[in-house]
Design a protein around this motif. Structure first.
Motif, PDB file in Angstrom:
ATOM      1  N   THR A   1      -2.109  -5.937   7.201  1.00 33.02           N
ATOM      2  CA  THR A   1      -3.356  -5.567   6.716  1.00 33.02           C
ATOM      3  C   THR A   1      -3.396  -4.201   6.001  1.00 33.02           C
ATOM      4  O   THR A   1      -2.236  -3.644   6.618  1.00 33.02           O
ATOM      5  CB  THR A   1      -4.357  -5.893   7.732  1.00 33.02           C
ATOM      6  OG1 THR A   1      -4.209  -5.140   8.791  1.00 33.02           O
ATOM      7  CG2 THR A   1      -4.829  -7.190   8.018  1.00 33.02           C
TER       8      THR A   1
ATOM      9  N   THR B   1      -5.971  -0.698   5.676  1.00 31.95           N
ATOM     10  CA  THR B   1      -7.040  -0.138   6.190  1.00 31.95           C
ATOM     11  C   THR B   1      -7.833   0.353   4.849  1.00 31.95           C
ATOM     12  O   THR B   1      -7.243   1.038   3.969  1.00 31.95           O
ATOM     13  CB  THR B   1      -7.144   1.140   6.873  1.00 31.95           C
ATOM     14  OG1 THR B   1      -6.276   0.571   8.275  1.00 31.95           O
ATOM     15  CG2 THR B   1      -8.727   1.377   7.324  1.00 31.95           C
ATOM     16  N   THR B   2      -9.009   0.023   4.244  1.00 29.67           N
ATOM     17  CA  THR B   2      -9.751   0.266   3.161  1.00 29.67           C
ATOM     18  C   THR B   2     -10.208   1.816   3.391  1.00 29.67           C
ATOM     19  O   THR B   2     -10.197   2.206   4.413  1.00 29.67           O
ATOM     20  CB  THR B   2     -10.960  -0.599   2.621  1.00 29.67           C
ATOM     21  OG1 THR B   2     -11.602  -0.747   3.415  1.00 29.67           O
ATOM     22  CG2 THR B   2     -10.207  -1.862   2.397  1.00 29.67           C
ATOM     23  N   ALA B   3     -10.832   2.207   2.305  1.00 28.46           N
ATOM     24  CA  ALA B   3     -11.508   3.637   2.383  1.00 28.46           C
ATOM     25  C   ALA B   3     -12.679   3.893   3.414  1.00 28.46           C
ATOM     26  O   ALA B   3     -12.840   4.788   3.788  1.00 28.46           O
ATOM     27  CB  ALA B   3     -11.828   4.251   1.074  1.00 28.46           C
ATOM     28  N   ASP B   4     -13.462   2.745   3.412  1.00 28.58           N
ATOM     29  CA  ASP B   4     -14.614   2.662   4.311  1.00 28.58           C
ATOM     30  C   ASP B   4     -14.184   2.030   5.928  1.00 28.58           C
ATOM     31  O   ASP B   4     -14.971   1.846   6.703  1.00 28.58           O
ATOM     32  CB  ASP B   4     -15.544   1.688   3.707  1.00 28.58           C
ATOM     33  CG  ASP B   4     -15.296   0.468   3.495  1.00 28.58           C
ATOM     34  OD1 ASP B   4     -14.031  -0.061   3.602  1.00 28.58           O
ATOM     35  OD2 ASP B   4     -15.991  -0.516   3.191  1.00 28.58           O
TER      36      ASP B   4
ATOM     37  N   LYS C   1     -12.312  -0.714   6.661  1.00 32.41           N
ATOM     38  CA  LYS C   1     -12.378  -2.017   6.951  1.00 32.41           C
ATOM     39  C   LYS C   1     -10.845  -2.602   6.841  1.00 32.41           C
ATOM     40  O   LYS C   1     -10.011  -2.064   6.190  1.00 32.41           O
ATOM     41  CB  LYS C   1     -13.023  -3.032   5.965  1.00 32.41           C
ATOM     42  CG  LYS C   1     -14.605  -2.779   5.965  1.00 32.41           C
ATOM     43  CD  LYS C   1     -15.219  -3.616   4.889  1.00 32.41           C
ATOM     44  CE  LYS C   1     -16.963  -3.386   4.901  1.00 32.41           C
ATOM     45  NZ  LYS C   1     -17.356  -3.930   4.021  1.00 32.41           N
ATOM     46  N   GLU C   2     -10.626  -3.679   7.731  1.00 30.95           N
ATOM     47  CA  GLU C   2      -9.299  -4.027   7.372  1.00 30.95           C
ATOM     48  C   GLU C   2      -9.320  -5.180   6.521  1.00 30.95           C
ATOM     49  O   GLU C   2     -10.023  -6.076   6.538  1.00 30.95           O
ATOM     50  CB  GLU C   2      -8.666  -4.484   9.011  1.00 30.95           C
ATOM     51  CG  GLU C   2      -8.532  -3.645   9.897  1.00 30.95           C
ATOM     52  CD  GLU C   2      -7.101  -2.906   9.652  1.00 30.95           C
ATOM     53  OE1 GLU C   2      -6.154  -3.486   9.315  1.00 30.95           O
ATOM     54  OE2 GLU C   2      -7.199  -1.767   9.871  1.00 30.95           O
ATOM     55  N   GLU C   3      -8.343  -5.054   5.370  1.00 32.21           N
ATOM     56  CA  GLU C   3      -8.231  -6.023   4.598  1.00 32.21           C
ATOM     57  C   GLU C   3      -6.894  -6.736   4.489  1.00 32.21           C
ATOM     58  O   GLU C   3      -5.810  -6.018   4.456  1.00 32.21           O
ATOM     59  CB  GLU C   3      -8.584  -5.380   3.388  1.00 32.21           C
ATOM     60  CG  GLU C   3      -9.008  -6.328   2.086  1.00 32.21           C
ATOM     61  CD  GLU C   3      -9.672  -5.735   0.840  1.00 32.21           C
ATOM     62  OE1 GLU C   3      -8.680  -5.095   0.095  1.00 32.21           O
ATOM     63  OE2 GLU C   3     -10.627  -5.313   0.899  1.00 32.21           O
TER      64      GLU C   3
ATOM     65  N   GLY D   1       0.742  -1.234   0.107  1.00 30.52           N
ATOM     66  CA  GLY D   1      -0.095  -0.047  -0.022  1.00 30.52           C
ATOM     67  C   GLY D   1       0.860   1.186  -0.053  1.00 30.52           C
ATOM     68  O   GLY D   1       1.636   1.365  -0.776  1.00 30.52           O
TER      69      GLY D   1
END
Length: 143
Positions: free
Chosen positions: A101, A103-106, A108-110, A58
């Protein structure tokens, strides 16, 4: 390998059956076990302990831009992380590691997928004695 054509090789790699793709998901094995000293690579499985050697995950320098990064001579991203393999995705050829992981824009941990060539296996999963036995036999260490 029947052809030297790179395009044909990439196509055959991507269209290979899943059982063949799983065997190609291999990583270096670095261990102090004398029985496994002749083993160079192993097929990565869930439960193996791995160390991430390379990779930008990322935005690597978003945490502290002045303390990490290639320009400053340190490792980029979270290279050097030692953790267990959480999931192996054979169709995409990627591995998911615990604790890695984004962090996504909304919010959530991905999990972040990693290619096996960027990993080093440091300890094998002990729950499969048949696998350990086969590796020792493949190593050819005489007792």
């Amino acid at each position: 390998m029947a052809t030297k054509n790179p395009g044909k090789n990439r196509l055959s790699q991507s269209k290979a059956p899943i059982h063949v793709k799983r065997k190609r998901m291999r990583a270096r094995l670095i261990t102090n076990d004398p029985n496994l000293q002749n083993i160079r690579t192993v097929t990565v499985r869930v439960g193996d302990e791995v160390e991430i050697l390379r990779g930008d995950f990322g935005n690597p320098n978003s945490t502290k831009s002045d303390s990490k990064g290639k320009r400053l001579g340190q490792s980029r991203g979270r290279a050097g992380l030692k953790s267990k393999v959480n999931r192996v995705d054979t169709s995409s050829g990627r591995i998911f590691v615990d604790g890695l992981t984004i962090t996504t824009a909304d919010g959530k941990e991905e999990a972040i997928p990693i290619h096996p060539s960027n990993l080093v296996v440091t300890a094998l999963y002990e729950g499969d004695p048949v696998r350990i036995k086969q590796l020792i036999e493949r190593g050819g260490v005489q007792e």
